[in-house]
Design a protein around this motif. Sequence first.
Motif, PDB file in Angstrom:
ATOM      1  N   ASP A 176       0.868  -1.173   0.000  1.00 17.11           N
ATOM      2  CA  ASP A 176       0.000   0.000   0.000  1.00 17.11           C
ATOM      3  C   ASP A 176       0.908   1.227   0.000  1.00 17.11           C
ATOM      4  O   ASP A 176       1.389   1.663   1.042  1.00 17.11           O
ATOM      5  CB  ASP A 176      -0.902  -0.030   1.225  1.00 17.11           C
ATOM      6  CG  ASP A 176      -1.987   1.034   1.199  1.00 17.11           C
ATOM      7  OD1 ASP A 176      -2.004   1.853   0.262  1.00 17.11           O
ATOM      8  OD2 ASP A 176      -2.821   1.050   2.134  1.00 17.11           O
TER       9      ASP A 176
ATOM     10  N   ILE B 178       0.374  -7.504  -5.339  1.00 17.48           N
ATOM     11  CA  ILE B 178      -0.569  -6.397  -5.516  1.00 17.48           C
ATOM     12  C   ILE B 178       0.085  -5.114  -5.008  1.00 17.48           C
ATOM     13  O   ILE B 178       0.714  -5.113  -3.946  1.00 17.48           O
ATOM     14  CB  ILE B 178      -1.878  -6.632  -4.741  1.00 17.48           C
ATOM     15  CG1 ILE B 178      -2.544  -7.936  -5.172  1.00 17.48           C
ATOM     16  CG2 ILE B 178      -2.843  -5.463  -4.927  1.00 17.48           C
ATOM     17  CD1 ILE B 178      -3.705  -8.345  -4.285  1.00 17.48           C
ATOM     18  N   ILE B 179      -0.072  -4.032  -5.756  1.00 18.06           N
ATOM     19  CA  ILE B 179       0.374  -2.710  -5.305  1.00 18.06           C
ATOM     20  C   ILE B 179      -0.807  -1.747  -5.451  1.00 18.06           C
ATOM     21  O   ILE B 179      -1.488  -1.734  -6.480  1.00 18.06           O
ATOM     22  CB  ILE B 179       1.582  -2.191  -6.104  1.00 18.06           C
ATOM     23  CG1 ILE B 179       2.792  -3.114  -5.885  1.00 18.06           C
ATOM     24  CG2 ILE B 179       1.931  -0.757  -5.692  1.00 18.06           C
ATOM     25  CD1 ILE B 179       4.027  -2.704  -6.671  1.00 18.06           C
TER      26      ILE B 179
ATOM     27  N   LEU C 102       7.939   0.958  -8.916  1.00 18.12           N
ATOM     28  CA  LEU C 102       6.821   0.112  -8.534  1.00 18.12           C
ATOM     29  C   LEU C 102       6.680  -1.079  -9.477  1.00 18.12           C
ATOM     30  O   LEU C 102       6.378  -2.195  -9.058  1.00 18.12           O
ATOM     31  CB  LEU C 102       5.530   0.931  -8.505  1.00 18.12           C
ATOM     32  CG  LEU C 102       5.453   2.018  -7.422  1.00 18.12           C
ATOM     33  CD1 LEU C 102       4.224   2.892  -7.636  1.00 18.12           C
ATOM     34  CD2 LEU C 102       5.421   1.405  -6.030  1.00 18.12           C
ATOM     35  N   LYS C 103       6.904  -0.840 -10.760  1.00 20.49           N
ATOM     36  CA  LYS C 103       6.828  -1.934 -11.724  1.00 20.49           C
ATOM     37  C   LYS C 103       7.861  -3.012 -11.413  1.00 20.49           C
ATOM     38  O   LYS C 103       7.574  -4.210 -11.494  1.00 20.49           O
ATOM     39  CB  LYS C 103       7.067  -1.407 -13.135  1.00 20.49           C
ATOM     40  CG  LYS C 103       6.906  -2.462 -14.220  1.00 20.49           C
ATOM     41  CD  LYS C 103       7.662  -2.122 -15.482  1.00 20.49           C
ATOM     42  CE  LYS C 103       9.152  -2.302 -15.282  1.00 20.49           C
ATOM     43  NZ  LYS C 103       9.917  -2.215 -16.540  1.00 20.49           N
TER      44      LYS C 103
ATOM     45  N   LEU D 297       6.716  -5.227  -8.645  1.00 19.25           N
ATOM     46  CA  LEU D 297       5.512  -6.000  -8.931  1.00 19.25           C
ATOM     47  C   LEU D 297       5.882  -7.305  -9.629  1.00 19.25           C
ATOM     48  O   LEU D 297       6.654  -7.311 -10.589  1.00 19.25           O
ATOM     49  CB  LEU D 297       4.580  -5.173  -9.821  1.00 19.25           C
ATOM     50  CG  LEU D 297       3.185  -5.710 -10.102  1.00 19.25           C
ATOM     51  CD1 LEU D 297       2.347  -5.724  -8.837  1.00 19.25           C
ATOM     52  CD2 LEU D 297       2.505  -4.850 -11.177  1.00 19.25           C
TER      53      LEU D 297
ATOM     54  N   GLU E   6      -0.805  -7.270 -10.039  1.00 23.97           N
ATOM     55  CA  GLU E   6      -1.697  -6.187 -10.450  1.00 23.97           C
ATOM     56  C   GLU E   6      -1.420  -4.944  -9.609  1.00 23.97           C
ATOM     57  O   GLU E   6      -1.133  -5.042  -8.419  1.00 23.97           O
ATOM     58  CB  GLU E   6      -3.172  -6.587 -10.253  1.00 23.97           C
ATOM     59  CG  GLU E   6      -3.574  -7.877 -10.932  1.00 23.97           C
ATOM     60  CD  GLU E   6      -3.756  -7.746 -12.429  1.00 23.97           C
ATOM     61  OE1 GLU E   6      -3.561  -6.628 -12.950  1.00 23.97           O
ATOM     62  OE2 GLU E   6      -4.097  -8.752 -13.064  1.00 23.97           O
ATOM     63  N   MET E   7      -1.520  -3.783 -10.255  1.00 20.52           N
ATOM     64  CA  MET E   7      -1.392  -2.510  -9.556  1.00 20.52           C
ATOM     65  C   MET E   7      -2.667  -1.708  -9.787  1.00 20.52           C
ATOM     66  O   MET E   7      -3.164  -1.625 -10.902  1.00 20.52           O
ATOM     67  CB  MET E   7      -0.172  -1.734 -10.044  1.00 20.52           C
ATOM     68  CG  MET E   7       0.000  -0.383  -9.376  1.00 20.52           C
ATOM     69  SD  MET E   7       1.723   0.188  -9.302  1.00 20.52           S
ATOM     70  CE  MET E   7       2.267  -0.056 -10.978  1.00 20.52           C
TER      71      MET E   7
ATOM     72  N   VAL F 282      -4.558   2.015  -9.209  1.00 19.88           N
ATOM     73  CA  VAL F 282      -4.253   3.427  -8.992  1.00 19.88           C
ATOM     74  C   VAL F 282      -5.532   4.241  -9.078  1.00 19.88           C
ATOM     75  O   VAL F 282      -6.342   4.044  -9.987  1.00 19.88           O
ATOM     76  CB  VAL F 282      -3.253   3.948 -10.046  1.00 19.88           C
ATOM     77  CG1 VAL F 282      -2.935   5.422  -9.804  1.00 19.88           C
ATOM     78  CG2 VAL F 282      -1.979   3.118 -10.050  1.00 19.88           C
TER      79      VAL F 282
ATOM     80  N   CYS G 274       1.877   5.029 -17.687  1.00 24.17           N
ATOM     81  CA  CYS G 274       2.064   3.613 -17.352  1.00 24.17           C
ATOM     82  C   CYS G 274       2.644   2.849 -18.536  1.00 24.17           C
ATOM     83  O   CYS G 274       3.551   2.026 -18.383  1.00 24.17           O
ATOM     84  CB  CYS G 274       0.728   3.001 -16.934  1.00 24.17           C
ATOM     85  SG  CYS G 274       0.036   3.747 -15.443  1.00 24.17           S
TER      86      CYS G 274
ATOM     87  N   LEU H 217       4.256  -0.827 -18.186  1.00 24.88           N
ATOM     88  CA  LEU H 217       3.134  -1.415 -17.469  1.00 24.88           C
ATOM     89  C   LEU H 217       1.976  -1.579 -18.450  1.00 24.88           C
ATOM     90  O   LEU H 217       1.692  -0.660 -19.231  1.00 24.88           O
ATOM     91  CB  LEU H 217       2.702  -0.532 -16.297  1.00 24.88           C
ATOM     92  CG  LEU H 217       3.542  -0.626 -15.024  1.00 24.88           C
ATOM     93  CD1 LEU H 217       3.255   0.561 -14.125  1.00 24.88           C
ATOM     94  CD2 LEU H 217       3.265  -1.929 -14.284  1.00 24.88           C
TER      95      LEU H 217
ATOM     96  N   SER I 244      -0.585  -4.054 -15.052  1.00 24.91           N
ATOM     97  CA  SER I 244       0.028  -5.353 -14.849  1.00 24.91           C
ATOM     98  C   SER I 244       1.324  -5.436 -15.634  1.00 24.91           C
ATOM     99  O   SER I 244       1.474  -4.818 -16.676  1.00 24.91           O
ATOM    100  CB  SER I 244      -0.926  -6.460 -15.321  1.00 24.91           C
ATOM    101  OG  SER I 244      -0.288  -7.721 -15.309  1.00 24.91           O
TER     102      SER I 244
END
Length: 223
Positions: free
Chosen positions: A10, A77-78, A99-100, A103, A108-109, A111, A163, A168, A196
């Motif tokens: 998170d 998950i992010i 973040l990528k 992951l 899955e992210m 936003v 993204c 991403l 993703s």
Amino acid sequence: LEGKKLKLLDFGCGCGSFFTHATKEVQNHIDYVGIDISQESINMATKQYVTNEDNIIRTFICQDIVECDFGENEFDIIILNDVINFIPPSETLLVLSKLKNWLCHEGEMFVTAPLISFGEEAAMEEKNNGEKPNFMCGIERSHPFIPGLFFRMFRQDELPDMCTAVDLQVRRVEILEPTKDETIDAPKPGPPVMMSRSPTAWGSGNRDGSGSIGSSGGENNDK
């Protein structure tokens, strides 16, 4: 969720509001890590949610993302819930890229961010006699623990394009309508953008936010 615990990050967790919305079933199937730059927020989250009363792993960390050192492919998950809009434009792609890397390939992210739709942008341009509005300069807004924190808004296609720029895969974009409760002074929510590292599901749709979401098989890319 059956048979596996997922590791969830998170990012910009604040005071741990994730746990006010997540069901017990969801909580029982995740190992949770929350990071935030505000020590006050982390203190409040730790006091309220870190407990020995259940078997749920909850870790709260006060740290800037630049200093974070998570492993590659560490999280399933992010979540970024109204966080990326507080990151200066010059750092947004760097943050998304980090973040990528954290992951996992099938991860899955999610936003959420404040959105200016194409229609709203056109209305602003007309009102300003043809001058395009600039959402990159930032707006200072009050924050309970970080005064003068940077704030920005996104054009409708801006965040998905960012993204894509860091490899991403944008799987789905939803545009949420503002609250109908006139007693709540809330900004218009932006689109939850599902991203993703794996291009296993693609949506076909129009840039106005409409369209269907589909999935198809495919080989995974490492990045």
